[in-house]
Design an enzyme around this catalytic site. Structure first.
Site, PDB file in Angstrom:
ATOM      1  N   ASN A 143      -1.684  19.473   0.874  1.00  0.00           N
ATOM      2  CA  ASN A 143      -2.653  18.693   1.641  1.00  0.00           C
ATOM      3  C   ASN A 143      -2.240  18.622   3.113  1.00  0.00           C
ATOM      4  O   ASN A 143      -3.011  18.996   4.005  1.00  0.00           O
ATOM      5  CB  ASN A 143      -2.770  17.284   1.031  1.00  0.00           C
ATOM      6  CG  ASN A 143      -3.637  16.383   1.885  1.00  0.00           C
ATOM      7  OD1 ASN A 143      -3.183  15.865   2.894  1.00  0.00           O
ATOM      8  ND2 ASN A 143      -4.887  16.209   1.504  1.00  0.00           N
ATOM      9  N   LYS A 176       0.848  -1.198   0.000  1.00  0.00           N
ATOM     10  CA  LYS A 176       0.000   0.000   0.000  1.00  0.00           C
ATOM     11  C   LYS A 176       0.874   1.234   0.000  1.00  0.00           C
ATOM     12  O   LYS A 176       1.852   1.297   0.750  1.00  0.00           O
ATOM     13  CB  LYS A 176      -0.860  -0.034   1.284  1.00  0.00           C
ATOM     14  CG  LYS A 176      -1.713   1.171   1.514  1.00  0.00           C
ATOM     15  CD  LYS A 176      -3.186   0.853   1.284  1.00  0.00           C
ATOM     16  CE  LYS A 176      -4.046   2.083   1.199  1.00  0.00           C
ATOM     17  NZ  LYS A 176      -3.886   2.843  -0.056  1.00  0.00           N
ATOM     18  N   SER A 214      -6.580   5.602   5.007  1.00  0.00           N
ATOM     19  CA  SER A 214      -6.676   4.872   3.736  1.00  0.00           C
ATOM     20  C   SER A 214      -7.065   3.427   4.011  1.00  0.00           C
ATOM     21  O   SER A 214      -7.862   2.829   3.276  1.00  0.00           O
ATOM     22  CB  SER A 214      -5.330   4.895   3.005  1.00  0.00           C
ATOM     23  OG  SER A 214      -5.289   5.953   2.084  1.00  0.00           O
ATOM     24  N   LYS A 272       4.852   2.034  -3.317  1.00  0.00           N
ATOM     25  CA  LYS A 272       4.856   3.463  -3.700  1.00  0.00           C
ATOM     26  C   LYS A 272       4.970   3.580  -5.203  1.00  0.00           C
ATOM     27  O   LYS A 272       5.569   2.721  -5.856  1.00  0.00           O
ATOM     28  CB  LYS A 272       6.048   4.180  -3.059  1.00  0.00           C
ATOM     29  CG  LYS A 272       5.855   5.673  -2.955  1.00  0.00           C
ATOM     30  CD  LYS A 272       4.945   6.040  -1.798  1.00  0.00           C
ATOM     31  CE  LYS A 272       4.656   7.519  -1.730  1.00  0.00           C
ATOM     32  NZ  LYS A 272       3.992   7.874  -0.473  1.00  0.00           N
ATOM     33  N   LYS A 277       5.684   2.540   8.178  1.00  0.00           N
ATOM     34  CA  LYS A 277       4.461   3.198   8.679  1.00  0.00           C
ATOM     35  C   LYS A 277       3.395   2.156   8.989  1.00  0.00           C
ATOM     36  O   LYS A 277       2.758   2.196  10.044  1.00  0.00           O
ATOM     37  CB  LYS A 277       3.886   4.152   7.622  1.00  0.00           C
ATOM     38  CG  LYS A 277       4.634   5.439   7.518  1.00  0.00           C
ATOM     39  CD  LYS A 277       3.921   6.401   6.566  1.00  0.00           C
ATOM     40  CE  LYS A 277       4.919   7.420   6.074  1.00  0.00           C
ATOM     41  NZ  LYS A 277       4.348   8.511   5.336  1.00  0.00           N
ATOM     42  N   THR A 324      -3.773  12.845   7.218  1.00  0.00           N
ATOM     43  CA  THR A 324      -2.344  12.973   7.503  1.00  0.00           C
ATOM     44  C   THR A 324      -2.129  14.089   8.511  1.00  0.00           C
ATOM     45  O   THR A 324      -1.424  13.922   9.519  1.00  0.00           O
ATOM     46  CB  THR A 324      -1.559  13.242   6.199  1.00  0.00           C
ATOM     47  OG1 THR A 324      -1.817  12.158   5.309  1.00  0.00           O
ATOM     48  CG2 THR A 324      -0.075  13.353   6.452  1.00  0.00           C
TER      49      THR A 324
HETATM   50  P1  NAD Z   1       1.032  18.551  -1.840  1.00  0.00           P
HETATM   51  O1  NAD Z   1       1.420  18.328  -3.233  1.00  0.00           O
HETATM   52  O2  NAD Z   1      -0.409  18.697  -1.522  1.00  0.00           O
HETATM   53  O3  NAD Z   1       1.795  19.859  -1.270  1.00  0.00           O
HETATM   54  C1  NAD Z   1       3.169  19.987  -1.321  1.00  0.00           C
HETATM   55  C2  NAD Z   1       3.529  21.363  -0.770  1.00  0.00           C
HETATM   56  O4  NAD Z   1       4.970  21.458  -0.726  1.00  0.00           O
HETATM   57  C3  NAD Z   1       3.046  22.523  -1.630  1.00  0.00           C
HETATM   58  O5  NAD Z   1       2.695  23.623  -0.823  1.00  0.00           O
HETATM   59  C4  NAD Z   1       4.276  22.866  -2.473  1.00  0.00           C
HETATM   60  O6  NAD Z   1       4.284  24.208  -2.931  1.00  0.00           O
HETATM   61  C5  NAD Z   1       5.369  22.621  -1.446  1.00  0.00           C
HETATM   62  N1  NAD Z   1       6.668  22.397  -2.076  1.00  0.00           N
HETATM   63  C6  NAD Z   1       6.946  21.689  -3.195  1.00  0.00           C
HETATM   64  N2  NAD Z   1       8.257  21.783  -3.478  1.00  0.00           N
HETATM   65  C7  NAD Z   1       8.808  22.549  -2.501  1.00  0.00           C
HETATM   66  C8  NAD Z   1      10.116  23.020  -2.246  1.00  0.00           C
HETATM   67  N3  NAD Z   1      11.134  22.727  -3.061  1.00  0.00           N
HETATM   68  N4  NAD Z   1      10.318  23.795  -1.143  1.00  0.00           N
HETATM   69  C9  NAD Z   1       9.283  24.118  -0.314  1.00  0.00           C
HETATM   70  N5  NAD Z   1       8.031  23.704  -0.527  1.00  0.00           N
HETATM   71  C10 NAD Z   1       7.807  22.948  -1.604  1.00  0.00           C
HETATM   72  O7  NAD Z   1       1.694  17.354  -1.028  1.00  0.00           O
HETATM   73  P2  NAD Z   1       1.228  16.726   0.365  1.00  0.00           P
HETATM   74  O8  NAD Z   1       0.295  15.617   0.075  1.00  0.00           O
HETATM   75  O9  NAD Z   1       0.863  17.806   1.306  1.00  0.00           O
HETATM   76  O10 NAD Z   1       2.592  16.049   0.821  1.00  0.00           O
HETATM   77  C11 NAD Z   1       3.621  16.804   1.466  1.00  0.00           C
HETATM   78  C12 NAD Z   1       4.573  15.822   2.139  1.00  0.00           C
HETATM   79  O11 NAD Z   1       3.828  15.016   3.056  1.00  0.00           O
HETATM   80  C13 NAD Z   1       5.253  14.847   1.180  1.00  0.00           C
HETATM   81  O12 NAD Z   1       6.539  14.541   1.665  1.00  0.00           O
HETATM   82  C14 NAD Z   1       4.371  13.623   1.262  1.00  0.00           C
HETATM   83  O13 NAD Z   1       5.062  12.433   0.892  1.00  0.00           O
HETATM   84  C15 NAD Z   1       4.034  13.656   2.729  1.00  0.00           C
HETATM   85  N6  NAD Z   1       2.846  12.869   3.038  1.00  0.00           N
HETATM   86  C16 NAD Z   1       1.622  13.197   2.514  1.00  0.00           C
HETATM   87  C17 NAD Z   1       0.531  12.403   2.816  1.00  0.00           C
HETATM   88  C18 NAD Z   1      -0.847  12.723   2.310  1.00  0.00           C
HETATM   89  O14 NAD Z   1      -1.788  11.997   2.670  1.00  0.00           O
HETATM   90  N7  NAD Z   1      -1.044  13.784   1.549  1.00  0.00           N
HETATM   91  C19 NAD Z   1       0.677  11.285   3.639  1.00  0.00           C
HETATM   92  C20 NAD Z   1       1.928  10.998   4.169  1.00  0.00           C
HETATM   93  C21 NAD Z   1       3.010  11.803   3.852  1.00  0.00           C
END
Ligand code: NAD
Length: 425
Positions: free
Chosen positions: A232, A81, A359, A117, A105, A201
């Site tokens: 997100n 997953k 999820s 992934k 996780k 998250t």
């Molecule tokens: P997202 O795409 O919704 O948002 C990403 C954010 O990071 C945006 O605001 C973007 O502008 C910013 N960003 C991108 N590149 C950047 C940079 N170089 N410097 C600074 N900011 C930057 O992504 P998300 O879903 O919020 O995920 C963010 C992190 O959380 C990732 O590492 C992801 O793997 C992790 N994560 C997300 C989830 C989930 O359910 N969404 C779950 C577990 C982990």
């Protein structure tokens, strides 16, 4: 274009090799738990890694070939997953490391899954809706043989959302000639999505922040919080922190950061951000992401991308607690520096496990065909995360190891044991 981006990505990944650093900690964790070397040999890489080429006819009539990956780390516990990332910096190594983190996780929050992934090298910010749909459907056709509700269940990640999950679920259902909501999670509610998935998250991170703050005697009411990333994870988290009475003094996106020592107007920023988590472009008086990370605050939450806290800036971090909402934002060298400086670091594999937990609830609801309320989801998530935090914190205290190693010890055990019971090692 895709090939050039791939070469740039190669250089990036050599500087901070997330796969190598993950393997280093897995090795240490297995040693501490007393497992023989062959367990590490099995778990140091995904058991399956598929690279695919996806041709997409672009709006200008040309055909562009995208590269995508799907990694399945270990399926001894159950199906794999993990999310699908659309980003120009996706690399094979990153996808592999991300799949290993998913195993950890799932182990920490005790789900019946191994880690998986996916990723596609692309920039969705520069693609039309139609091109994105074609890419999403093409990716599912390319990986369809190795995924499915009892094999490997994808979900959203960076720059993918519920619309993309909906296209992917539809494509898979058409291929199988069967409605298959359990193929993917993070779907819209009307297609079998779960209440609470979108903010899961951030809710998990919020629970970890609350528990970590208790351990350090920090009152959340009035605590100064800095959040890197306003997508997100980061945007919901900023809202939850704001609602809990904390002062969110800094936020950022890929283009810069905003800082106000008196607290930012989070509701206004949420209103103005776009679907990619971009909001700082609307302001002139921005600071850099580097400056943001070094702000004087109580709680720092990296919620964007990898390798943000490194040996170069770890000495300048002024937060008392760092909670990793993003995957891999802190290098191993920086983890050591922060731990030596007495900063409590709550690692990604624990802090961001709320997403995969809900999820899992979504998949369970799809399988049983009966759906829970948001209150029921929240209650279940709260129990899982509080228990997981305690178990990692206690391992860290009793085994005298940092929180990251403790989390790896808790997380890797289930896949190691399941692989043993199956007679693989
Ligand atoms: P997202 O795409 O919704 O948002 C990403 C954010 O990071 C945006 O605001 C973007 O502008 C910013 N960003 C991108 N590149 C950047 C940079 N170089 N410097 C600074 N900011 C930057 O992504 P998300 O879903 O919020 O995920 C963010 C992190 O959380 C990732 O590492 C992801 O793997 C992790 N994560 C997300 C989830 C989930 O359910 N969404 C779950 C577990 C982990």
């Amino acid at each position: 274009m895709a090939a050039e981006t791939g070469a740039d990505n190669q250089a990036l990944e050599e500087k901070h090799d997330v796969l190598k650093s993950t393997q280093t900690v897995i090795h240490k964790a297995l040693e501490k738990l007393g497992y023989p070397e062959e367990v590490y040999e099995l778990l140091k890489e995904p058991i399956r890694m598929l690279t695919v080429k996806i041709p997409v006819r672009m709006d200008d009539g040309s055909v562009k070939i995208f590269t995508g990956y799907r990694a399945q780390h270990n399926d001894a516990v159950g199906p794999t997953k993990g999310g699908i990332r659309f980003h120009p910096n996706v690399t094979e190594k990153e996808v592999k490391a991300l799949s290993i983190w998913m195993t950890l996780k799932c182990g920490i929050v005790n789900l019946p899954y191994g880690g998986g992934k996916g990723g596609i090298i692309c920039d969705p910010r520069e693609m039309s809706f139609r091109e994105l749909e074609a890419l999403s459907r093409g990716y599912v056709r390319a990986i369809s043989q190795i995924v499915g509700p009892t094999k490997d269940i994808p979900a959203p990640d960076v720059f993918t959302n519920s619309q993309i999950m909906a296209w992917m679920m539809d494509e898979y259902s058409r291929l199988r000639e069967n409605d298959a909501p359990g193929f993917i999670t993070g779907k819209p509610l009307v297609l079998g999505g779960s209440h609470g998935r979108e903010s899961a998250t951030a809710k998990g991170v919020t629970i970890c922040i609350r528990e970590a703050a208790k351990k350090r005697g920090i009152n959340l009411e009035g605590a100064r919080v800095v959040v890197q990333g306003f997508g997100n994870a980061g945007s919901f988290l900023s809202k939850f922190m704001h609602d809990a009475g904390a002062k969110v003094i800094g936020i950022s996106d890929a283009y810069g950061a905003l800082y106000d020592p008196n607290g930012l107007d989070i509701d206004y920023l949420l209103d103005r951000r776009d679907s990619f988590g971009t909001v700082t472009k609307l302001f002139d008086n921005t600071i850099s992401n580097k400056e943001l990370l070094e702000l004087d605050c109580d709680i720092l939450v990296p919620a964007a991308i990898e390798n943000q806290i490194t040996e170069e800036n770890a000495h300048n971090i002024r937060a008392k607690i760092v909670v990793e909402a993003a995957n891999g934002p802190t290098t191993l060298e920086a983890t050591q520096i922060l731990t030596d400086r007495g900063i409590l670091l709550v690692p990604d594999v624990l802090a961001s496990a709320g997403g995969v937990t809900v999820s899992y609830f979504e998949w369970v609801q799809n399988n049983q065909g009966y759906y829970w309320t948001e209150e029921e989801i929240d209650e279940k998530l709260e129990k899982v995360l509080v228990h997981s935090f305690e178990s990692v914190y206690n391992t860290s205290e009793t085994r005298r190891v940092d929180m990251r190693l403790a989390a790896y010890m808790v997380g890797v055990r289930k896949s190691a044991e399941a692989s043993r019971f199956r007679g693989w090692i």
